[in-house]
Each structure stands twice: as C-alpha cells, then as structure tokens.
Enzyme design. Structure first.
Site: not given
Ligand code: FES
Length: 191
Positions: A156
């Site tokens: 993410h």
């Molecule tokens: S940014 Fe979501 S698991 Fe690493």
C-alpha cells in the site's frame, strides 16, 4: 369467564410451547457445543505435535555474523519464523539518519535509539510492514528503497527511511527493532 379461562389456558399453552421450544433449543445448542469442544480437543493435539510450542518459539534466539555485510548492504534472515533485516549503513546514510532525527515523524525515534552504542552502522529490524504485515522491499540489491532510501512496502506504499522509520504511507509505526545484543564485535544474538 369461559373466555378468560380459555385465554388463560391458551397463554399457559403458549408459555409451555415457548418453554418447550427454549428447552429444545438449549439441548440442541448444548449438544453442538459439546461436539465443538470434542472436535477441538481432537484437533489441538494434532496441530501442537506439528509445530514448536509457543514457549520454545518465544525463547528461541538467532545468531547472525554481521562481519560480511558491506556498507550499504542488507541481509534477510529469519527470526521466530518472521523475516528479519540486518543492514550496515554507509557513513552518508548515518549522517542522513542523524540529520533527520529531529524531523517531524509519525513514530519519532533517533538513530541512536534504534541501534546499539558503538554499532550505529548496524540496523536490525523485523522485515514486516507495520501496516498490514507485508514484507517491505529494499533489503536485496536493486530493490526499490522508497523515497527515503530505506525500505518500501509495495502493498500500500509505505516508505521507511535508512533507519527503518516510517516517513510516508499508511504504516503507523517504524519497522520494529527486536531485542538483540552483540555477543562479539561481529555477531549479534537476536531474541
Ligand atoms: S503498506 Fe500496507 S502492508 Fe505495507
């Protein structure tokens, strides 16, 4: 009066019916619960025979020789079944990390707080993103190190700096530094 008596017996019959239904439900639920406990008691020994006990796992340690890690390199190891990163910082990375010690951070920590005295070039962190647990990139040669030159979580988009501190993206905390000590100048014991 006859109507009232009829109503009373109807109420009584309804109560009995409800009571009967409740009883049957209770017996049914009790039987299911017993079956559930029985199934769990069969499964748990099978699972525990296959895995190290929690006590053994919780007390396990990992020794790592860090002497072969060149400045700017990281290695990936495993500690208690989870990825572990050990990085040797370059003098430039140490300077950059110290310069950012006073920056506005989500999870403030200095490089000195995240390393051992006399070994500020060795950074030991879990390789587990603090957002939802993906393994960040940046430990292996050529991997994306993110906007702050440390680690980048592609799940993410969390960016960690050279000291493993969260600087951008959804992760709430820095990469965790596990318990460890230098047992010699070149060997660390994690755990
Ligand atoms: S940014 Fe979501 S698991 Fe690493």
């Amino acid at each position: 009066m006859a109507d009232m008596g009829g109503a009373a017996s109807a109420n009584s019959a309804t109560e009995m019916l409800e009571d009967g239904v409740r009883r049957r439900d209770w017996i049914h639920i009790a039987a299911l619960s017993t079956a559930g406990v029985g199934a769990a008691s069969v499964l748990i020994p099978l699972v525990t025979q296959m895995a190290p006990s929690a006590d053994v796992l919780a007390e396990s340690t990992t020794d790592i020789d860090v002497s072969a890690i060149q400045p700017g390199q990281s290695i990936k190891a495993v500690f208690r079944k989870q990825p572990l990163f050990v990085k040797r910082l370059t003098p430039e990375e140490i300077a950059a990390a110290k310069k950012d010690d006073s920056a506005n951070m989500r999870d403030p920590a200095t490089l000195a707080q995240r390393t051992k005295e006399g070994h500020e070039d060795i950074l030991v962190t879990m390789g587990v993103c603090t957002h939802l647990g993906c393994v960040p990139l940046g430990a292996a040669e050529g991997e994306n190190k993110g906007d702050f030159g440390g680690y980048f979580c592609p799940c993410h988009g969390s960016h960690y700096d050279v000291a493993g501190r969260i600087r951008k993206g959804p992760a709430p905390l820095n990469l965790m530094v596990p318990e460890y000590n230098f047992t010699t100048d070149s060997v660390i014991r994690v755990g």
